[in-house]
Design an enzyme around this catalytic site. Structure first.
Site, PDB file in Angstrom:
ATOM      1  N   LYS A  95      -9.229   6.161   8.267  1.00 34.73           N
ATOM      2  CA  LYS A  95     -10.283   5.246   7.801  1.00 34.73           C
ATOM      3  C   LYS A  95     -10.483   4.127   8.815  1.00 34.73           C
ATOM      4  O   LYS A  95     -11.607   3.773   9.158  1.00 34.73           O
ATOM      5  CB  LYS A  95      -9.926   4.682   6.412  1.00 34.73           C
ATOM      6  N   GLN A 144      -5.207   1.904  -1.201  1.00 33.22           N
ATOM      7  CA  GLN A 144      -4.857   3.330  -1.137  1.00 33.22           C
ATOM      8  C   GLN A 144      -3.941   3.708  -2.309  1.00 33.22           C
ATOM      9  O   GLN A 144      -2.958   3.029  -2.582  1.00 33.22           O
ATOM     10  CB  GLN A 144      -4.154   3.608   0.197  1.00 33.22           C
ATOM     11  N   ASP A 166     -14.573   2.158  -2.799  1.00 30.82           N
ATOM     12  CA  ASP A 166     -14.141   3.447  -3.361  1.00 30.82           C
ATOM     13  C   ASP A 166     -14.947   3.785  -4.616  1.00 30.82           C
ATOM     14  O   ASP A 166     -14.932   4.920  -5.083  1.00 30.82           O
ATOM     15  CB  ASP A 166     -12.645   3.395  -3.745  1.00 30.82           C
TER      16      ASP A 166
END
Ligand code: NAD
Length: 295
Positions: free
Chosen positions: A55, A99, A122
């Site tokens: 990422k 995460q 997200d």
């Protein structure tokens, strides 16, 4: 029978990243804005470390600023929530992701809800999930968004197609089912308690597997010509004792029956990161009141 066409997620993701990169440059020239992404990693889970590195690398490549944070695995929930608050308040940070999986001591839902929904790239915050339910206005979860892009490049008309989603997680299965509904497909969601799974799958024009069960989906489960997306990422050992990545679909069997199929790796995975970057660009534009570019 001829083999299924490969759906090249790597290629489509590269194209999307290129577009995001161009729009990021335009944003900088026109408004002096550079989107900033903060990816937060708690602990040292090897798979999570790889995801975060990918990422970061791609964010830099498209011209975004990277503000990743790596935190000790024993950090308390209170401390993590404080860090999320700081990231929320920092105007150079437009996108935040934490995460997963997190340690058992930390409640992932509490952490997600602490995020400013405008920065939740997200798309997991309840504000963004309810926008998804309504059909507009929020940040769309990345993996489901990437799956829809792959489908749209593969099938000219999704209207009325029978879509079967395997898995009902909050991050893949459920949001994906909402997007498929919005695209006028008829959706069946299956899960670990579903009876007659092969029979349900055989009715699918579109089959999307997100269950985390290596090679569970077999060739005889597939309707000839169906489009199959494999979201699963499973690390297994080969006969030689080597580690390898496989999906939830038994690729060698299913490729003989399906009309089109994503490989693992190189299918859905790259789209997830490209969509994360797109969400970060969108978030930056919205936070600064500038038009969101057409992508
Ligand atoms: P999860 O563990 O949260 O959910 C799994 C779901 O699968 C559950 O709803 C469960 O009921 C269902 N399930 C389990 N066994 C089943 C069975 N035998 N038959 C039918 N349903 C069954 O998983 P998740 O976070 O949604 O991830 C699923 C898979 O997708 C994992 O392999 C994960 O690594 C992968 N993943 C990939 C990406 C990507 O970018 N490619 C992104 C997220 C997740």
């Amino acid at each position: 029978m001829s083999k299924a066409r490969l759906i090249d997620g790597k290629k489509l993701a590269a194209k999307l990243r290129k577009t995001v990169g161009t729009q990021t440059l335009t944003l900088k020239k026109a408004y002096g804005l550079v989107p900033g992404l903060a990816a937060v990693l708690v602990g040292e889970d090897p798979a999570s470390q790889i995801y975060i590195r990918n990422k970061e690398t791609h964010a830099r490549e498209v011209g975004m600023n990277n503000f990743s944070r790596r935190l000790a695995k024993n950090i308390s929930e209170a401390k993590l929530l404080k860090i999320v608050s700081e990231l929320n308040a920092d105007p150079v940070i437009n996108g935040i992701l934490v995460q997963q999986p997190l340690s058992k001591k930390i409640d992932a839902f509490t952490v997600i809800e602490k995020m400013d929904p405008a920065k939740d790239v997200d798309g997991f915050h309840s504000f963004n999930l309810s926008a998804l339910f309504r059909g507009s206005g929020g940040l769309v979860p990345c993996t489901p968004k990437g799956c829809m892009m792959l489908l749209e490049t593969t099938i000219s008309d999704l209207n009325g197609a029978n879509a079967v989603v395997l898995g009902r997680s909050n991050i893949v299965g459920k949001p994906l089912a909402q997007l498929l509904l919005a695209a006028n497909t008829t959706v069946t969601i299956t899960h670990s308690h579903t009876c007659n799974l092969p029979e349900i799958c055989r009715n699918a024009d579109i089959l999307i597997a997100a269950i985390g069960q290596p090679k569970l989906i077999k060739g005889h489960w597939i309707k000839p010509g169906a489009v199959v997306l494999d979201v699963g990422i499973n690390r297994i050992k080969t006969k030689d004792g080597e580690q390898t990545l496989v999906g939830d679909v038994d690729f060698d069997e299913v490729v003989e029956i399906a009309g089109a199929i994503t490989p693992v790796p190189g299918g859905v995975g790259p789209m997830t990161i490209a969509c994360l970057l797109e969400n970060t660009l969108i978030a930056c534009c919205r936070q600064n009141g500038v038009p969101v570019p057409e992508i």
